[in-house]
Design a protein around this motif. Structure first.
Motif, PDB file in Angstrom:
ATOM      1  N   MET A 114      14.244  31.471   6.228  1.00 36.70           N
ATOM      2  CA  MET A 114      12.830  31.774   6.259  1.00 36.70           C
ATOM      3  C   MET A 114      12.210  31.418   4.913  1.00 36.70           C
ATOM      4  O   MET A 114      12.726  31.768   3.863  1.00 36.70           O
ATOM      5  CB  MET A 114      12.646  33.266   6.540  1.00 36.70           C
ATOM      6  N   SER A 115      11.113  30.699   4.923  1.00 33.45           N
ATOM      7  CA  SER A 115      10.490  30.277   3.672  1.00 33.45           C
ATOM      8  C   SER A 115       9.674  31.419   3.064  1.00 33.45           C
ATOM      9  O   SER A 115       9.189  32.306   3.758  1.00 33.45           O
ATOM     10  CB  SER A 115       9.606  29.059   3.911  1.00 33.45           C
ATOM     11  N   VAL A 116       9.537  31.374   1.744  1.00 28.60           N
ATOM     12  CA  VAL A 116       8.822  32.388   0.990  1.00 28.60           C
ATOM     13  C   VAL A 116       7.733  31.690   0.188  1.00 28.60           C
ATOM     14  O   VAL A 116       7.981  30.668  -0.451  1.00 28.60           O
ATOM     15  CB  VAL A 116       9.780  33.145   0.041  1.00 28.60           C
ATOM     16  N   ARG A 117       6.525  32.268   0.236  1.00 28.79           N
ATOM     17  CA  ARG A 117       5.410  31.708  -0.532  1.00 28.79           C
ATOM     18  C   ARG A 117       5.259  32.465  -1.839  1.00 28.79           C
ATOM     19  O   ARG A 117       5.312  33.688  -1.862  1.00 28.79           O
ATOM     20  CB  ARG A 117       4.101  31.802   0.255  1.00 28.79           C
ATOM     21  N   LEU A 118       5.072  31.717  -2.917  1.00 28.10           N
ATOM     22  CA  LEU A 118       4.828  32.298  -4.231  1.00 28.10           C
ATOM     23  C   LEU A 118       3.418  31.936  -4.667  1.00 28.10           C
ATOM     24  O   LEU A 118       2.951  30.818  -4.442  1.00 28.10           O
ATOM     25  CB  LEU A 118       5.829  31.767  -5.257  1.00 28.10           C
ATOM     26  N   TYR A 119       2.747  32.876  -5.292  1.00 25.65           N
ATOM     27  CA  TYR A 119       1.411  32.670  -5.839  1.00 25.65           C
ATOM     28  C   TYR A 119       1.562  32.119  -7.245  1.00 25.65           C
ATOM     29  O   TYR A 119       2.338  32.634  -8.044  1.00 25.65           O
ATOM     30  CB  TYR A 119       0.672  34.004  -5.862  1.00 25.65           C
ATOM     31  N   ILE A 120       0.848  31.060  -7.550  1.00 21.43           N
ATOM     32  CA  ILE A 120       0.829  30.500  -8.905  1.00 21.43           C
ATOM     33  C   ILE A 120      -0.561  30.746  -9.453  1.00 21.43           C
ATOM     34  O   ILE A 120      -1.540  30.189  -8.956  1.00 21.43           O
ATOM     35  CB  ILE A 120       1.103  28.980  -8.911  1.00 21.43           C
ATOM     36  N   GLY A 121      -0.678  31.583 -10.451  1.00 24.98           N
ATOM     37  CA  GLY A 121      -1.975  31.920 -11.020  1.00 24.98           C
ATOM     38  C   GLY A 121      -2.128  31.427 -12.445  1.00 24.98           C
ATOM     39  O   GLY A 121      -1.193  30.924 -13.056  1.00 24.98           O
ATOM     40  N   ASN A 122      -3.351  31.589 -12.956  1.00 23.36           N
ATOM     41  CA  ASN A 122      -3.708  31.214 -14.323  1.00 23.36           C
ATOM     42  C   ASN A 122      -3.595  29.712 -14.559  1.00 23.36           C
ATOM     43  O   ASN A 122      -3.252  29.279 -15.656  1.00 23.36           O
ATOM     44  CB  ASN A 122      -2.863  32.002 -15.332  1.00 23.36           C
ATOM     45  N   LEU A 123      -3.883  28.931 -13.530  1.00 26.93           N
ATOM     46  CA  LEU A 123      -3.904  27.481 -13.700  1.00 26.93           C
ATOM     47  C   LEU A 123      -5.227  27.086 -14.350  1.00 26.93           C
ATOM     48  O   LEU A 123      -6.249  27.741 -14.139  1.00 26.93           O
ATOM     49  CB  LEU A 123      -3.760  26.779 -12.347  1.00 26.93           C
ATOM     50  N   PRO A 124      -5.239  26.019 -15.150  1.00 26.58           N
ATOM     51  CA  PRO A 124      -6.491  25.598 -15.782  1.00 26.58           C
ATOM     52  C   PRO A 124      -7.504  25.150 -14.724  1.00 26.58           C
ATOM     53  O   PRO A 124      -7.153  24.515 -13.740  1.00 26.58           O
ATOM     54  CB  PRO A 124      -6.074  24.440 -16.688  1.00 26.58           C
ATOM     55  N   LYS A 125      -8.765  25.491 -14.939  1.00 25.73           N
ATOM     56  CA  LYS A 125      -9.815  25.145 -13.978  1.00 25.73           C
ATOM     57  C   LYS A 125     -10.411  23.786 -14.337  1.00 25.73           C
ATOM     58  O   LYS A 125     -11.523  23.677 -14.835  1.00 25.73           O
ATOM     59  CB  LYS A 125     -10.887  26.230 -13.952  1.00 25.73           C
ATOM     60  N   GLU A 126      -9.642  22.778 -14.066  1.00 23.71           N
ATOM     61  CA  GLU A 126     -10.063  21.393 -14.299  1.00 23.71           C
ATOM     62  C   GLU A 126      -9.455  20.539 -13.201  1.00 23.71           C
ATOM     63  O   GLU A 126      -8.837  21.062 -12.283  1.00 23.71           O
ATOM     64  CB  GLU A 126      -9.589  20.925 -15.674  1.00 23.71           C
ATOM     65  N   GLU A 127      -9.644  19.248 -13.276  1.00 25.14           N
ATOM     66  CA  GLU A 127      -9.084  18.384 -12.250  1.00 25.14           C
ATOM     67  C   GLU A 127      -7.580  18.242 -12.465  1.00 25.14           C
ATOM     68  O   GLU A 127      -7.131  17.758 -13.496  1.00 25.14           O
ATOM     69  CB  GLU A 127      -9.774  17.013 -12.268  1.00 25.14           C
ATOM     70  N   ILE A 128      -6.826  18.701 -11.491  1.00 22.25           N
ATOM     71  CA  ILE A 128      -5.366  18.651 -11.540  1.00 22.25           C
ATOM     72  C   ILE A 128      -4.889  18.032 -10.242  1.00 22.25           C
ATOM     73  O   ILE A 128      -5.417  18.328  -9.179  1.00 22.25           O
ATOM     74  CB  ILE A 128      -4.764  20.079 -11.649  1.00 22.25           C
ATOM     75  N   ASP A 129      -3.882  17.188 -10.319  1.00 15.68           N
ATOM     76  CA  ASP A 129      -3.266  16.639  -9.112  1.00 15.68           C
ATOM     77  C   ASP A 129      -2.136  17.555  -8.673  1.00 15.68           C
ATOM     78  O   ASP A 129      -1.485  18.194  -9.494  1.00 15.68           O
ATOM     79  CB  ASP A 129      -2.680  15.251  -9.381  1.00 15.68           C
ATOM     80  N   ARG A 130      -1.898  17.564  -7.386  1.00 16.12           N
ATOM     81  CA  ARG A 130      -0.778  18.339  -6.847  1.00 16.12           C
ATOM     82  C   ARG A 130       0.534  17.829  -7.423  1.00 16.12           C
ATOM     83  O   ARG A 130       1.458  18.598  -7.668  1.00 16.12           O
ATOM     84  CB  ARG A 130      -0.778  18.251  -5.315  1.00 16.12           C
ATOM     85  N   GLN A 131       0.630  16.523  -7.675  1.00 11.23           N
ATOM     86  CA  GLN A 131       1.852  15.941  -8.227  1.00 11.23           C
ATOM     87  C   GLN A 131       2.147  16.484  -9.625  1.00 11.23           C
ATOM     88  O   GLN A 131       3.307  16.659  -9.990  1.00 11.23           O
ATOM     89  CB  GLN A 131       1.758  14.400  -8.275  1.00 11.23           C
ATOM     90  N   GLU A 132       1.100  16.738 -10.416  1.00 11.79           N
ATOM     91  CA  GLU A 132       1.309  17.306 -11.749  1.00 11.79           C
ATOM     92  C   GLU A 132       1.943  18.695 -11.654  1.00 11.79           C
ATOM     93  O   GLU A 132       2.853  19.019 -12.405  1.00 11.79           O
ATOM     94  CB  GLU A 132      -0.021  17.413 -12.504  1.00 11.79           C
ATOM     95  N   LEU A 133       1.441  19.488 -10.717  1.00 17.50           N
ATOM     96  CA  LEU A 133       1.995  20.821 -10.529  1.00 17.50           C
ATOM     97  C   LEU A 133       3.402  20.737  -9.942  1.00 17.50           C
ATOM     98  O   LEU A 133       4.293  21.479 -10.350  1.00 17.50           O
ATOM     99  CB  LEU A 133       1.081  21.644  -9.607  1.00 17.50           C
ATOM    100  N   GLN A 134       3.621  19.818  -9.016  1.00  9.78           N
ATOM    101  CA  GLN A 134       4.937  19.637  -8.401  1.00  9.78           C
ATOM    102  C   GLN A 134       5.956  19.212  -9.470  1.00  9.78           C
ATOM    103  O   GLN A 134       7.118  19.610  -9.415  1.00  9.78           O
ATOM    104  CB  GLN A 134       4.861  18.587  -7.288  1.00  9.78           C
TER     105      GLN A 134
END
Length: 167
Positions: free
Chosen positions: A1-21
């Motif tokens: 069963m998969s589990v979702r994690l919340y990622i908070g406090n990310l910078p509020k600017e243009e970010i790509d999903r690949q950068e976070l990945q």
């Protein structure tokens, strides 16, 4: 069963999903990220989600990456709360059971019930013949405490109401 994690406090600017990945690349392909963006501006809203395979892996990732810098800001990782929109699956069954065991009434998360209220032809305004149920508690620790910013005003209103009721 998969589990979702919340990622908070990310910078509020243009970010790509690949950068976070890329931050979680060491964990392998089993880890997927979802970045929540503002629809109008396309900029990050300051949070996202990470999906992992199981609880053990989730705990390891939280321990390893919580507080790690991403674009000069420390990210915050924790297990995500269950969804309240859409899914009526197992995720919502757990909080209802937890509320029942604590003695507090479970909040109504039944979406069908709220749809019926919205589609009803009766006006929501004007009083109507609605039955309301209230629960009273004799213990102060169980009572809902007012917002401290308005507590003094609330107390004044209660005194005014009590004075009117006695007249």
């Amino acid at each position: 069963m998969s589990v979702r994690l919340y990622i908070g406090n990310l910078p509020k600017e243009e970010i790509d999903r690949q950068e976070l990945q890329a931050v979680f690349a060491a964990e392998g392909d089993a880890v997927t990220t979802k970045l929540i963006k503002d629809r109008k501006t396309g900029k990050c809203r300051g949070f996202g989600f990470l999906t992992v395979n199981n609880d053990e892996q989730a705990d390891q990732i939280i321990e390893k990456y919580n507080g790690q810098l991403f674009k000069e800001t420390p990210i915050k990782l924790e297990k995500a709360l269950p969804r309240t929109k859409g899914d009526e699956g197992e995720e919502q069954a757990a909080p209802k059971a937890a509320n029942a065991s604590s003695g507090n009434p479970a909040p109504n998360t039944n979406k069908e019930g709220s749809r019926r209220d919205k589609s009803s032809k009766k006006s929501r305004r004007g009083g109507g013949n609605r039955e309301t149920t209230t629960t009273t508690s004799t213990s102060d620790s169980d009572a809902i405490r007012p917002d401290p910013r308005w507590a003094s005003k609330l107390e004044q209103l209660k005194q005014m109401l009590a004075a009117q009721a006695t007249n």
